[in-house]
Every structure is written in C-alpha cells, then in structure tokens.
Scaffold this active site. Structure first.
Site, PDB file in Angstrom:
ATOM      1  N   GLU A 164       0.950  -1.059   0.030  1.00 53.08           N
ATOM      2  CA  GLU A 164       0.055   0.050  -0.061  1.00 53.08           C
ATOM      3  C   GLU A 164       0.733   1.396  -0.054  1.00 53.08           C
ATOM      4  OE1 GLU A 164      -3.514   1.913   2.779  1.00 53.08           O
ATOM      5  OE2 GLU A 164      -3.017  -0.136   2.807  1.00 53.08           O
ATOM      6  N   GLU A 219     -10.321   4.580   9.979  1.00 58.69           N
ATOM      7  CA  GLU A 219     -10.546   4.084   8.485  1.00 58.69           C
ATOM      8  C   GLU A 219     -11.046   2.912   8.460  1.00 58.69           C
ATOM      9  OE1 GLU A 219      -7.334   7.134   6.335  1.00 58.69           O
ATOM     10  OE2 GLU A 219      -6.792   5.134   7.023  1.00 58.69           O
ATOM     11  N   ARG A 239      -0.981   3.789  16.974  1.00 60.21           N
ATOM     12  CA  ARG A 239      -1.166   5.258  15.976  1.00 60.21           C
ATOM     13  C   ARG A 239      -2.079   6.149  16.366  1.00 60.21           C
ATOM     14  NH1 ARG A 239      -1.946   4.510  10.386  1.00 60.21           N
ATOM     15  NH2 ARG A 239      -0.179   5.910   9.667  1.00 60.21           N
ATOM     16  N   LYS A 292       1.216  11.528  13.426  1.00 55.03           N
ATOM     17  CA  LYS A 292       1.713  12.079  11.874  1.00 55.03           C
ATOM     18  C   LYS A 292       2.172  13.518  12.480  1.00 55.03           C
ATOM     19  CE  LYS A 292      -0.934   9.136   8.968  1.00 55.03           C
ATOM     20  NZ  LYS A 292      -1.587   9.151   7.667  1.00 55.03           N
ATOM     21  N   ASP A 312      -2.747  14.258   6.841  1.00 51.32           N
ATOM     22  CA  ASP A 312      -2.381  13.224   6.555  1.00 51.32           C
ATOM     23  C   ASP A 312      -1.301  13.360   5.226  1.00 51.32           C
ATOM     24  OD1 ASP A 312      -1.946  10.366   5.642  1.00 51.32           O
ATOM     25  OD2 ASP A 312      -3.929  10.315   4.785  1.00 51.32           O
ATOM     26  N   GLU A 338       5.609  10.359  13.301  1.00 49.30           N
ATOM     27  CA  GLU A 338       5.380   9.563  11.852  1.00 49.30           C
ATOM     28  C   GLU A 338       5.708  10.540  10.877  1.00 49.30           C
ATOM     29  OE1 GLU A 338       2.266   6.739  11.810  1.00 49.30           O
ATOM     30  OE2 GLU A 338       1.859   7.301   9.752  1.00 49.30           O
ATOM     31  N   GLU A 364       3.525   9.621  -0.825  1.00 49.55           N
ATOM     32  CA  GLU A 364       2.231   9.112  -1.163  1.00 49.55           C
ATOM     33  C   GLU A 364       1.467  10.455  -1.779  1.00 49.55           C
ATOM     34  OE1 GLU A 364      -1.912   8.432   1.344  1.00 49.55           O
ATOM     35  OE2 GLU A 364      -0.150   7.978   2.210  1.00 49.55           O
ATOM     36  N   GLU A 367       4.996  22.322  -3.975  1.00 50.93           N
ATOM     37  CA  GLU A 367       3.795  22.852  -3.235  1.00 50.93           C
ATOM     38  C   GLU A 367       3.334  24.020  -4.159  1.00 50.93           C
ATOM     39  OE1 GLU A 367       3.502  25.407   1.216  1.00 50.93           O
ATOM     40  OE2 GLU A 367       5.302  25.173  -0.018  1.00 50.93           O
ATOM     41  N   TRP A 373     -14.502  12.639   4.038  1.00 50.16           N
ATOM     42  CA  TRP A 373     -13.206  12.506   4.674  1.00 50.16           C
ATOM     43  C   TRP A 373     -12.563  13.547   5.330  1.00 50.16           C
ATOM     44  CZ3 TRP A 373     -11.038   7.686   4.764  1.00 50.16           C
ATOM     45  CH2 TRP A 373     -11.578   6.948   3.963  1.00 50.16           C
TER      46      TRP A 373
END
Length: 843
Positions: free
Chosen positions: A179, A303, A336, A377, A382, A404, A410, A528, A559
């Site tokens: 993933e 999730e 987490r 995180k 995210d 994290e 990603e 960015e 979300w």
C-alpha cells in the site's frame, strides 16, 4: 572540516552502468596513493565478535570498505592484543575487560551510542552495545568513502542518539503488494507467506543500519491476521535472523480483531480474559522465535479498522492489552494516533478532522502503559505538502510519543516527482510549541527530554520494493538516508545531509554536488507551488490514487480534508471565535498567532482561515487567487528547469542512472503542467476571477485534438473537466481502432519543440506516432506503468495525463501535422492536444 573533492578514481568507470541497488553504500573508489594507504590502518581487531553479531558485521564492512574504496587489504582478527596500526572495534564493556582504560573525561554513552577516535594510522570504535559499535564502523566508512582523510587522521567523536526509537514502517501486504508503494512488490511477502529468498531483506537491513535505524515493522498497519499463523511466525523468525547481524530488530503490525478472525474466539474485547490470554500466548510464541523482537504497531478504530470502540472501550484500554503482553519481554507498543471519523458532515461549520487526535488522546494522557508510544503524524491531517505541527505533541505530557513521517511519497508525486523532504520535516521538528510559555521544541518532546519520559522518537513509512533503486527513483533515496540521519540527530542541516548522501551516491565533483543540492532544495517549494499553496493541502484526488490533481474531491465528502471553496471564499476557518476551534488546541502563544489572520503566516493562511479570493496577502500584497495563479505557473516553470540542470551532469554520472533520473525529470516537467492547468483552471472557473497576466485558459501555441480532422477518433469529455485542455480529448472509436487526427500548422516557420499531451492509462499500451508532412517526428508507447513504477489510473484524468516532447523540430506554416494512435487493451490511444513551443516557452 575540509572535504577531499577528488573525483572517483577512474572516470572511465562512469560508463559502467549502476543500478542503484548499493545506494549510498556503493563504496566507490576514491583517490588514495601509496602514501595515503600507508597512513590508514592495516589491521582490524574486533573484540567478542561472535558469529552473526553486529561486531562481526562491523569487521566485515570495514574490510570490504578498505578494499573497495582505497584498494587496501586489511586483515581481521579477534582478541585483546591489537597489532600496531589497527582499528579496534568493540563494546565499551569488552574493551574494559581487556584491561584498556577509557579517558576519564569520556562522555557517557547512551544505548546505541559510540565513540570514534582516530590518531594517525590507528583508530578505536567503541559502542555502548554491539549495534553502536557497528554504527561507529559505518561512520568511519562514510568518512573514508567521502574522502575525508583529514578526519580519519585525527578525530575524537562521541555520538549518542537523539531518541531510543528510530523505526521504519513498511506497508507490505501478505499477497506481496504494498500500500502506497511505488517500487515493485514486497521484499518480505508473497502469496500469503514470507518469501523464501531473503537476500533483499538482508541488504535492506544493511542500508538501515548504516543510517542508524534500529527496528522495522515489516507489514502494513492495515494488518492481515494470518501473519500470526505458526508458519508465518516461523517466517518472521527467518526475517529477524537475516536482519539481526545489522542490529535491526523486527516488529509487526497487528489486526485488533485477530482473536476472533484467526483465533476462533467470539470476541476481541480488550478486557475479556480469553482475549488477554490469546494475545499473551501469541506474544510468547513470537519471543520464543525472536528473542529480540521489537514489538507491535497498532492501527485501531481508524478508517474502518477494528478497535476497542466496538466494545465501548477506550483507546488506552485497547493499547494496554498489547503493551502488557509485551512488557515482560521488554517490547514496545507503538499505537497510532491516526484515529478520526471519516464520515464527517461538511455542512456543520464546526466539524474538523484536524481536531480528532487531540480530542481522542488528550483525555487519556497518563492512562497508557509506560512501554506504549503514541505514534503521531507530523501534521493534523495526512502527510500534506504543508501542515502546521500536530498540536497533540503539546497535549501529551505523561505519555511517550514518536513522530510519524513518510518517506514514500504518497501525496508528493509518488517518486515520479522530485521531493526532498527534510526541509519540510524540519519545519515541524524545529517548531517551538511554547508549552507553559517556555521553549518546547518538538524534537525535544519527541526524545522524551522535555516532559521527562523514558521512550520516544521517530517512525517513517518507507515502503521499499524489489526495484533495484529501492524506492523506484534514484534521487528519492536521499529521503531515506536523511530520515536516518535526522532521527539520530535532528539538529543536522538539510543541505549538509544531502551533500553527504550525494558524495556517497554519485561522487564528490563540486558541480555535481551543487547541482543536486539546487535541484533537491528547489523541489519542495516547486511541488508546493504547483500542487497546493497557502496551506490548502495537496490538491490531489483524495478519493482515488492520491497522485494527480483533482481539487474538487476535497469537498462534499466525509473524509474531512476540506477546502470549503465556493465562488467567493476559500479555506477552513479553524479559529476559536468563529470556526472549528482547532487553533485553540495549541498552547496560548501559538494559538494566538494562528487565531488572527494578520499574524498567521501566509503559507498557512487557508489552513486556519476562510477568506475571500480577493484578500491580499500580507507578505506579498497579492490577492489569494492571484497568488494561486502565480505560484502554479512558477512551480511548473521550476520543474521544467530541472531537465536542463540535470543535463549539465552528463558525463559525471554513469549512463544508466543518468538516463533513468533524466526520464523522471522529463516526465515531471510535463506533469507539472497538468497540475498547473488543472488547479488554476478549477479556481478560475469557480471564482470567476481572471488571471491578471492572462495565462489561465490562454494557450496560444496549442492545437486542440478535438478541433482537428478526426478519422477513427472521437471527442471525449474528460473528468474532471480541468484535467483536459478545453475539458475535451479524443479517443479511438473502439478499442481495436487506429485513430488519425490531422490539422494544418498555423504558426510561422521556425524551430519548435513539439509536445503531445496524452493519457497513459493502466490496462493497455497504446502506440502513437506524430508526423509532419508524412515524415515521422517520433513515436512512443503508453507504458508508463512499467517505466514509472506505479499504476496511476484507468481513466482520462489528472493522474494519467502526461506529455511527450520532441525538441528542435523544423516547422513551416501550412505543414500538415498528423497524430496516429493505435489502441490497446482498455487504453483508447487518448490525445488531449499538440503544442508547438518556440524556444524559451514552457507552455
């Protein structure tokens, strides 16, 4: 410190292709004549280097390094009697047992720390433990490989880690897929089991050890319970056995519902005695096989993953179930903090996913076992291109924490766009949260120093695969290298770390160092700029692959990654006085800064405030919408410049790696245009406000495919519409058709770069050829899924849109331009437009 900038020995060797598999441990030769060799040690003595120990590995690595880097054979021996001109490698305890004293003023070593002392042709590498000694050996070899002979002649260094936890997370699945992995299948798993050949895992452990990473979670946080079968636990033992010589401990992610899904119980309630017993037995079985097992990583109640909330238990009660099972064995539980409701209603102005971590975990502060570490995180959402620091770091005073990070890109172009991450990371780790109105730098909270906690540190999602480059791109490895270095010492400078990596990976030529530094340091600002700025997050498609542009997907769903953009205003109101209250989660001094748009940095304005498009930025005076336009065009231009900068390195890098990196830069230059046009066009349409420079929707050098004479092609509406120039492309009438699109060149005679924007879908490999007056200019194939290491899309959208460029084409006004496409599979040879670009025009 003065670095020797001599080039590697034989420049002719640059013609020999390298595949990237040795990364920064390639031990390329540096110039070292006989006088130089005589000044280096001639012997390696390791104390108590039992078979398979990191001390034995240290001796082997030093011997290999001397041979490959400076061409000197150095013998390895064991025992207390070291010959003259030796490197002594040992733990401090073994060194003292041999009767050798330490200097009285020696700085005490923490776990994994080491001393490195060199004097003339002698050296001493002492670790607090065997792993620390190996780290010291790799440090010595790094100096040797970078040609720093001054330091090797005389240095005295004490190195202690910033924090005890310096872990890697792999999101590998049992079927071998990964993933958010962009470099091939798993090096650990295939077809539901651990792979037989673990050579690649051993090589990975070597890389991790060299950057002082001390543990790895080998499977996905969305865990499969079958990893806990006896057969697979035996496989985990084999992984641990090949990584142990490098001091890398193995841990695993757990599925909270495993007692029910795998164990046959009728519950997974963390307070149920049968569940507690089941996890105790599993943990004991793992430690019987792997005595140095690192511990568990758990994603729960997030999730759709199962968790303690099923039984109305708290997250602390869920975490403590595992922590207590691990505690007798000395294991660590990483839990987490990525817990949030992904079914939020945007209609409620107060709803905010960013609030979740503090809302869930702050009330539980102090209720977690002391071997639990909350893995947080870096930002509240995210892994976005820019976020404020997670306020949870300031709100857990009595609980161990770790940050994290994400090395796998990603949201950052998935290794197809260059993105050097340390400057972004340091905006977080160097941030002062001002807890209790005093200095509270995030890095000191991570280490446990600030709140006086025993554990803490770092975790990074990496997701290497079987691709020889490990991450799918040679330059992407700078992030893995930098992660390890910064986890050990977060005060290091991003450029210094990058230059160290470049010397080890490509060589020490000054132009090469400067160019790769310029490219890398420009990469985050450029990305960015063309993906999402002013704190708007990465405006990718959050409902699909997290890769190409699709700003519309950020709103109208549960979300919670919202922009709240409408025709007049944009941005999240996260103030206390009128918004979601998020700013109030920070300590008062920081909260006050973010509460007021006049004191909020422009680069986070839309993260904290909902403002009109016409609001002027305090730092530049631009309106918000004009900044969007200007930034997206500037970012795309910067990405376009990367190709030329890289071309200046031809001859300084071996042919294979030069060509493979260049292909990525050519792709990025084209995809940055896709991003620029998609995002700028979306907000131009939404706001109704034109670009002051008349660039958006104005492409004077383009020939739209749908306006051409079509034979076998038909017009097709692109979705989302801004992912197509004019919202329309052409596709073959059927998937077995050859399409032809013709037009007459309307531009003056001259030399142009001929660009074709097309869509490269996963599920087919169409072929295209472009002609001028029946003379082929060039051909290409839709095989991006093979060349770029990921499968971006099966649709015509911002993920699959890309460009091919043919430079220096002589064109006459009135020439016939023809594009022929041959469909394959589900890919109908799609074409968006052709552009004929004069010199200096980016499009």
């Amino acid at each position: 410190m003065r670095w020797n900038t001599l080039w590697p020995l034989a420049l002719a060797g640059l013609a020999v292709a390298e595949d990237g598999s040795q990364a920064w441990l390639r031990y390329a030769p540096v110039h070292c004549n006989k006088h130089c060799q005589d000044a280096l040690p001639s012997h390696i003595t390791t104390l108590n280097a039992t078979k398979g120990s990191p001390l034995e590995t240290a001796g082997d690595e030093l011997q290999k390094g001397f041979r490959d880097i400076v061409g000197k054979h150095v013998q390895v021996s064991h025992g207390c009697d070291a010959p003259p001109s030796s490197i002594v490698v040992a733990t401090v305890s073994d060194f003292l047992e041999c009767g050798s004293p330490l200097a009285k003023d020696s700085t005490p070593l923490d776990e994994d720390g080491f001393y490195l002392l060199t004097h003339g042709s002698s050296a001493m590498i002492l670790g607090q433990n065997a792993r620390g000694a190996l780290y010291g050996a790799f440090e010595y070899l790094s100096l040797l490989a970078q040609g720093d002979f001054d330091a090797l002649a005389s240095t005295q260094t004490t190195e202690n880690p910033h924090a005890p936890i310096r872990w890697i997370n792999q999101w590998d699945n049992m079927d071998g897929s990964i993933e958010r992995g962009y470099a091939g299948p798993s090096i650990f798993f295939a077809e539901g089991a651990i792979v037989e050949d673990l050579t690649r895992a051993r090589e990975y452990a070597r890389l991790l050890s060299s950057i002082r990473v001390n543990a790895i979670i080998v499977n996905n946080v969305n865990a499969n319970a079958t990893l806990l079968t006896p057969e697979n636990m035996d496989g985990l033992q084999r992984i641990a056995d090949v990584m142990r010589p490098y001091g890398v401990q193995v841990g695993i992610s757990l599925n909270f519902a495993s007692p029910q899904d795998l164990g046959g119980l009728n519950t997974y309630d963390p307070l149920d005695e049968s569940v507690i017993q089941w996890w105790g037995d599993i943990t004991d079985s793992l430690y019987e096989r792997i005595p140095d097992f690192a511990g568990y990583l758990v994603k729960a109640s997030s999730e759709g993953q199962p968790g303690p909330d099923t039984y109305n238990r708290t997250l602390a009660e869920g975490a403590n179930l595992f922590a207590r099972a691990l505690k007798p064995h000395g294991g660590v539980l990483m839990f987490r903090a990525f817990v949030y409701d992904h079914h939020l209603t945007e209609d409620n102005w107060r709803n905010d996913r960013a609030n979740a971590a503090v809302d869930f975990f702050k009330p539980l502060d102090g209720e977690f076992e002391d071997n639990t570490v909350i893995q947080i995180k870096y930002g509240p959402i995210d892994f976005q291109v820019r976020e404020p620091v997670s306020p949870l770091f300031a709100n857990l005073r009595h609980t161990n924490v770790a940050i994290e990070l994400q090395v796998t890109q990603e949201y950052f172009g998935q290794q197809c766009h260059l993105f050097y991450m340390p400057p972004l990371w340091k905006t977080i780790t160097d941030f002062d949260l001002r807890v209790d109105n005093r200095s509270s730098v995030v890095r000191d909270i991570l280490s446990g120093e600030h709140f006086k906690r025993p554990l803490g540190g770092w975790a990074a999602v990496v997701n290497v695969g079987t691709n020889t480059t490990w991450l799918g791109s040679h330059l992407a490895l700078s992030n893995l290298y930098a992660y390890g270095r910064l986890a050990w010492d977060p005060t290091l400078d991003s450029v210094a770390v990058l230059e160290s990596w470049t010397r080890l990976t490509f060589g020490a030529n000054r132009h090469l160092l400067d160019t790769i530094t310029d490219l890398s340091m420009a990469s985050w600002p450029a990305y960015e700029n063309y993906t999402g700025n002013l704190g708007m997050q990465t405006l990718t498609d959050i409902l699909y692959t997290h890769y190409g542009p699709n700003p519309a997907t950020h709103d109208g769903n549960g979300w919670g990654m919202w922009t709240r953009a409408n025709s007049e205003t944009i941005g999240m109101d996260r103030t206390v006085w009128n918004g979601t209250g998020f700013s109030g989660q920070y300590p008062p001094q920081v909260a006050a800064r973010y509460e007021d748009p006049a004191t909020t940095p422009d680069n986070l304005l839309l993260w904290f405030h909902h403002v009109p498009y016409t609001r002027r930025l305090r730092e530049t005076g631009e309106t918000v919408i004009q900044h969007f336009y200007n930034a997206h065009y500037a970012g795309a231009e910067t990405a376009h410049s990367f190709v030329g900068l890289w071309d200046s390195l031809k001859g300084l890098i071996d042919t294979r790696r030069f060509a493979e990196v260049r292909e990525r830069f050519v792709y990025q230059a084209g995809h940055a245009i896709v991003w620029r046009d998609s995002v700028s066009g979306f907000y131009r349409n939404l706001s109704g406000i034109p670009d002051a420079h008349d660039r958006v929707w104005n492409h004077p050098w383009r020939l739209e495919a749908e306006d051409m004479q079509l034979d076998g092609y038909v017009a097709y509406t692109v979705s989302p519409p801004e992912a197509g120039s004019g919202a329309t492309a052409i596709v073959t009438a059927t998937n077995s058709t050859t399409g032809v699109a013709r037009t007459t060149v309307p531009f003056p005679d001259g030399m142009y770069d001929l660009v074709v924007n097309y869509y490269d879908l996963y599920g087919g490999k169409s072929e295209w050829t472009v002609y001028l007056n029946d003379e082929a200019v060039g051909s290409w194939k839709g095989d991006m899924e093979d060349r770029l290491g990921h499968n971006p899309s099966i649709y015509l959208d911002g993920h699959s849109a890309t460009r091919v460029r043919f430079a220096g084409v002589k064109v006459r006004e009135g020439d016939e331009l023809r594009v022929e496409g041959v469909a394959d599979g589900i890919e109908p040879a799609p074409v968006d437009y052709v552009a004929l670009l004069p010199a200096g025009v980016v499009d």
